[in-house]
Design a protein around this motif. Structure first.
Motif, mmCIF file in Angstrom:
data_model
loop_
_atom_site.group_PDB
_atom_site.id
_atom_site.type_symbol
_atom_site.label_atom_id
_atom_site.label_comp_id
_atom_site.label_asym_id
_atom_site.label_seq_id
_atom_site.Cartn_x
_atom_site.Cartn_y
_atom_site.Cartn_z
ATOM 1 N N PRO A 1 3.856 -5.021 -10.557
ATOM 2 C CA PRO A 1 4.566 -4.210 -9.467
ATOM 3 C C PRO A 1 5.428 -3.433 -10.187
ATOM 4 O O PRO A 1 6.038 -2.443 -9.698
ATOM 5 C CB PRO A 1 5.410 -5.421 -8.746
ATOM 6 C CG PRO A 1 5.079 -6.527 -9.313
ATOM 7 C CD PRO A 1 4.101 -6.508 -10.213
ATOM 8 N N LEU B 1 -0.906 2.778 -11.528
ATOM 9 C CA LEU B 1 -1.610 2.380 -10.404
ATOM 10 C C LEU B 1 -3.067 3.231 -10.566
ATOM 11 O O LEU B 1 -4.163 2.740 -10.579
ATOM 12 C CB LEU B 1 -1.045 2.088 -9.166
ATOM 13 C CG LEU B 1 -2.041 1.683 -7.956
ATOM 14 C CD1 LEU B 1 -2.405 0.454 -8.426
ATOM 15 C CD2 LEU B 1 -1.379 1.980 -6.696
ATOM 16 N N TYR C 1 1.420 -3.923 0.176
ATOM 17 C CA TYR C 1 2.324 -2.881 0.366
ATOM 18 C C TYR C 1 1.768 -1.343 -0.110
ATOM 19 O O TYR C 1 1.813 -0.364 0.308
ATOM 20 C CB TYR C 1 3.671 -3.333 0.056
ATOM 21 C CG TYR C 1 4.707 -1.985 -0.295
ATOM 22 C CD1 TYR C 1 5.201 -1.466 0.866
ATOM 23 C CD2 TYR C 1 4.968 -1.276 -1.429
ATOM 24 C CE1 TYR C 1 6.156 -0.200 0.903
ATOM 25 C CE2 TYR C 1 5.836 -0.375 -1.781
ATOM 26 C CZ TYR C 1 6.266 0.228 -0.207
ATOM 27 O OH TYR C 1 7.219 1.235 -0.455
ATOM 28 N N GLU C 2 1.274 -1.555 -1.577
ATOM 29 C CA GLU C 2 0.913 -0.484 -2.126
ATOM 30 C C GLU C 2 -0.196 0.067 -1.853
ATOM 31 O O GLU C 2 -0.633 1.409 -1.644
ATOM 32 C CB GLU C 2 0.636 -0.683 -3.809
ATOM 33 C CG GLU C 2 1.981 -1.059 -4.517
ATOM 34 C CD GLU C 2 2.801 0.056 -4.685
ATOM 35 O OE1 GLU C 2 2.220 1.333 -4.787
ATOM 36 O OE2 GLU C 2 4.144 -0.192 -4.583
ATOM 37 N N SER D 1 4.354 2.308 -12.383
ATOM 38 C CA SER D 1 4.573 3.597 -11.477
ATOM 39 C C SER D 1 3.290 3.862 -10.827
ATOM 40 O O SER D 1 2.109 3.336 -10.876
ATOM 41 C CB SER D 1 5.159 4.930 -12.283
ATOM 42 O OG SER D 1 3.779 5.127 -13.049
ATOM 43 N N TYR D 2 3.346 4.748 -9.787
ATOM 44 C CA TYR D 2 2.055 5.147 -8.947
ATOM 45 C C TYR D 2 1.057 5.609 -9.713
ATOM 46 O O TYR D 2 -0.182 5.357 -9.951
ATOM 47 C CB TYR D 2 2.468 6.320 -7.855
ATOM 48 C CG TYR D 2 1.384 6.918 -7.149
ATOM 49 C CD1 TYR D 2 0.780 6.181 -6.435
ATOM 50 C CD2 TYR D 2 0.908 8.161 -7.639
ATOM 51 C CE1 TYR D 2 -0.389 6.917 -5.628
ATOM 52 C CE2 TYR D 2 -0.052 8.797 -6.914
ATOM 53 C CZ TYR D 2 -0.758 8.087 -6.071
ATOM 54 O OH TYR D 2 -1.827 8.506 -5.453
ATOM 55 N N LYS E 1 0.019 2.496 1.445
ATOM 56 C CA LYS E 1 0.325 4.007 0.984
ATOM 57 C C LYS E 1 -0.877 4.642 0.789
ATOM 58 O O LYS E 1 -0.947 5.527 0.458
ATOM 59 C CB LYS E 1 1.362 3.859 -0.013
ATOM 60 C CG LYS E 1 2.693 3.393 0.526
ATOM 61 C CD LYS E 1 3.858 3.327 -0.501
ATOM 62 C CE LYS E 1 3.732 2.851 -1.636
ATOM 63 N NZ LYS E 1 4.713 2.962 -2.834
ATOM 64 N N ARG E 2 -2.221 3.765 0.530
ATOM 65 C CA ARG E 2 -3.151 4.646 -0.307
ATOM 66 C C ARG E 2 -4.590 4.155 0.443
ATOM 67 O O ARG E 2 -5.359 3.304 0.032
ATOM 68 C CB ARG E 2 -3.307 4.105 -1.672
ATOM 69 C CG ARG E 2 -2.041 4.467 -2.463
ATOM 70 C CD ARG E 2 -2.157 4.024 -3.757
ATOM 71 N NE ARG E 2 -0.952 4.361 -4.564
ATOM 72 C CZ ARG E 2 0.137 3.952 -4.680
ATOM 73 N NH1 ARG E 2 0.293 2.796 -3.784
ATOM 74 N NH2 ARG E 2 1.100 4.233 -5.448
ATOM 75 N N TRP F 1 2.704 -7.452 -2.702
ATOM 76 C CA TRP F 1 3.031 -6.224 -3.513
ATOM 77 C C TRP F 1 1.831 -5.468 -3.354
ATOM 78 O O TRP F 1 1.901 -3.971 -2.914
ATOM 79 C CB TRP F 1 3.326 -6.418 -5.062
ATOM 80 C CG TRP F 1 3.445 -4.972 -5.686
ATOM 81 C CD1 TRP F 1 4.563 -4.058 -5.766
ATOM 82 C CD2 TRP F 1 2.537 -4.450 -6.296
ATOM 83 N NE1 TRP F 1 4.113 -3.028 -6.387
ATOM 84 C CE2 TRP F 1 2.952 -3.210 -6.989
ATOM 85 C CE3 TRP F 1 0.949 -4.863 -6.810
ATOM 86 C CZ2 TRP F 1 2.137 -2.243 -7.640
ATOM 87 C CZ3 TRP F 1 0.418 -4.266 -7.433
ATOM 88 C CH2 TRP F 1 0.783 -2.871 -7.836
ATOM 89 N N MET F 2 0.682 -5.759 -3.479
ATOM 90 C CA MET F 2 -0.532 -5.326 -3.492
ATOM 91 C C MET F 2 -0.825 -4.713 -1.898
ATOM 92 O O MET F 2 -1.246 -3.477 -2.100
ATOM 93 C CB MET F 2 -1.675 -6.227 -3.937
ATOM 94 C CG MET F 2 -3.015 -5.491 -3.853
ATOM 95 S SD MET F 2 -4.471 -6.607 -4.144
ATOM 96 C CE MET F 2 -4.404 -7.572 -2.582
#
Length: 87
Positions: free
Chosen positions: A71, A78, A21-22, A74-75, A25-26, A18-19
């Motif tokens: 996980p 985070l 993947y997130e 929300s964004y 996106k950043r 999960w980390m």
């Protein structure tokens, strides 16, 4: 870091998946984590060691902040969690 390494293998793999993947996106957070890991690695090498210690890993605040965000958040959650450490 201890809470991650002491967890079961499925929990650890799910958290890391999960980390990653997130983070994919950043890019800005990827860069901050990379810089922190490289700086910590330089400290490890400068003291003559070849491996990170638990103290080294626990000292990586950006990395720990990314791992600790569950996980289901929300964004915006985070961002708040990581920015609290990065500021």
């Amino acid at each position: 870091m201890h809470h991650l390494t002491a967890a079961g293998h499925e929990t650890t793999s799910n958290t890391l998946t999960w980390m990653l993947y997130e983070l994919s996106k950043r890019p800005a957070y990827q860069a901050r984590m990379r810089e922190e890991i490289q700086a910590t690695r330089a400290q490890v090498v400068s003291r003559g060691d070849s491996s990170f210690t638990m103290d080294d890993l626990d000292g990586m605040k950006v990395v720990l902040a990314a791992i600790k965000v569950p996980p289901f958040l929300s964004y915006s959650d985070l961002n708040l969690s990581l920015n609290a450490v990065l500021v």
